[in-house]
Design a protein around this motif. Sequence first.
Motif, short mmCIF file in Angstrom:
data_model
loop_
_atom_site.label_atom_id
_atom_site.label_comp_id
_atom_site.label_asym_id
_atom_site.label_seq_id
_atom_site.Cartn_x
_atom_site.Cartn_y
_atom_site.Cartn_z
N LYS A 46 0.84 -1.20 0.00
CA LYS A 46 0.00 0.00 0.00
C LYS A 46 0.88 1.26 0.00
N GLN A 83 0.15 1.72 11.18
CA GLN A 83 -1.13 1.15 11.61
C GLN A 83 -2.30 1.68 10.77
N GLU A 84 -2.21 2.96 10.44
CA GLU A 84 -3.28 3.52 9.61
C GLU A 84 -3.29 2.86 8.23
N GLY A 91 -5.01 -0.27 8.11
CA GLY A 91 -6.46 -0.18 8.18
C GLY A 91 -6.99 -0.11 9.61
N LYS A 92 -6.06 -0.07 10.59
CA LYS A 92 -6.52 0.09 11.97
C LYS A 92 -6.65 1.59 12.23
N ARG A 93 -7.73 2.18 11.80
CA ARG A 93 -7.86 3.65 11.97
C ARG A 93 -8.10 4.00 13.41
#
Length: 453
Positions: A245, A446-447, A450-452
Amino acid sequence: SKKLPQYVAALAAAGGAFAAGTVLGWTSPAQTEIVDNGSGYDFPVSDNQFSWVGSAMNLGAATVCIPIGILINMIGRKWTMMMLVLPFILGWVLLITATNVGMMYASRYILGIAGGAFCVTAPMYTGEIAQKDIRGTLGSFFQLMITIGILFVYAIGAGLEIFWVSVVCGILPLIFGAIFFFMPESPTYLVSKDRSESAVKSIQWLRGKEYDYEPELAELRETDREIRDNKVNVWAALNRPVTRKALAISLGLMFFQQLCGINAVIFYSSRIFKEANTGIGPRWATILIGIMQVVATFVSTLVVDKLGRRILLLASGAAMAVATTAIGVYFYLQGQDEAQVENLGWLPVASLCIFIIMFSLGFGPVPWLMMGELFATDIKGFAGSLAGTSNWLLAFVVTKTFDDLNKALGIGGTFWLFAGLTVVGVFFVFFAVPETKGKSLNEIQQELAGKRS
């Protein structure tokens, strides 16, 4: 702790960026003298040949990005940069003494190697010597010094023949080497090589003798140990969804940075002023552009940590799309009937100014800055080199095909193509690029996963 020594070291390292800027800017005064006036060298150089002289630099820079990533870890940041003085000087000597076009190609390719290697090494060095609270500003020195280097060549090119311009540019790397010789090696590198005493000396040089270096040294050792414990091969690291990503985002940013048409605009700036019949001589026009670039990049260094990366990219993309559309309209009308645009000379020039200022605020510096923020430490070197390589290759493609695009689509059509791509870029930023302002590298990872928060 003291901050002045860090500013000194960062500026000294950015001296190499200044030298790289002179390599980039050289083509503008050179084209006027060598191609348009047929002077400067004893042999003729055609438009097509000169476009290779211009773009050979991008090829050199693209070839060197990945090897230099390896060298940095072998002999260190400082000595890599000291070593780059050699190809810089060799390149300029070849260019000054060129007796045929082949020698010009070779010299620009070598200069590209030196310049491109700096684009990987200097930001890394600066990031490693700076304290957290001034890292953003010190990191932007790099892009700032490139623009100052470009402006410097434009300025001396207005008064000197191209031969002497090249001589002056050839002396600059020597001055850089003489100053940078006295700067410390990056503490991060020294710790990774188990040279703790040297690391302490380096930290004290950078932060002052009274500085309590123990916590910082402990942190560096901790990070180093983590990297050693988690050593995975490059492919495994690249296969992590997070890395993929981050790579997609940074390659995307590089793609739109080049395909908004910045190189075309800079390389052909004197022509835009000339064809627009402004009455401003092409030399002064390019100097004006150089000044705007420097000022806008400087403003960007001040606001990037306050406003955030996304807002700068979005505003920059939107304004550039409008500007290239307007330049396209002007040249399209001019192609149909010269008389239509007699009183419109201000339009392409104003658009050009808006384009340069907005590029320098957002899409110029931010992709390079984010390249250093999106990747986990163990993959940063390789991923950064990949992003750098693709950036230079894209620059090569744009610079080289600009003439052919002009013939196929007309100047107007070419600028509309850039405008269309820039609009796509704005959507890309809006939907795909995360805000990294004020976040630790861990939070960014972490963002991306997908761990927003």
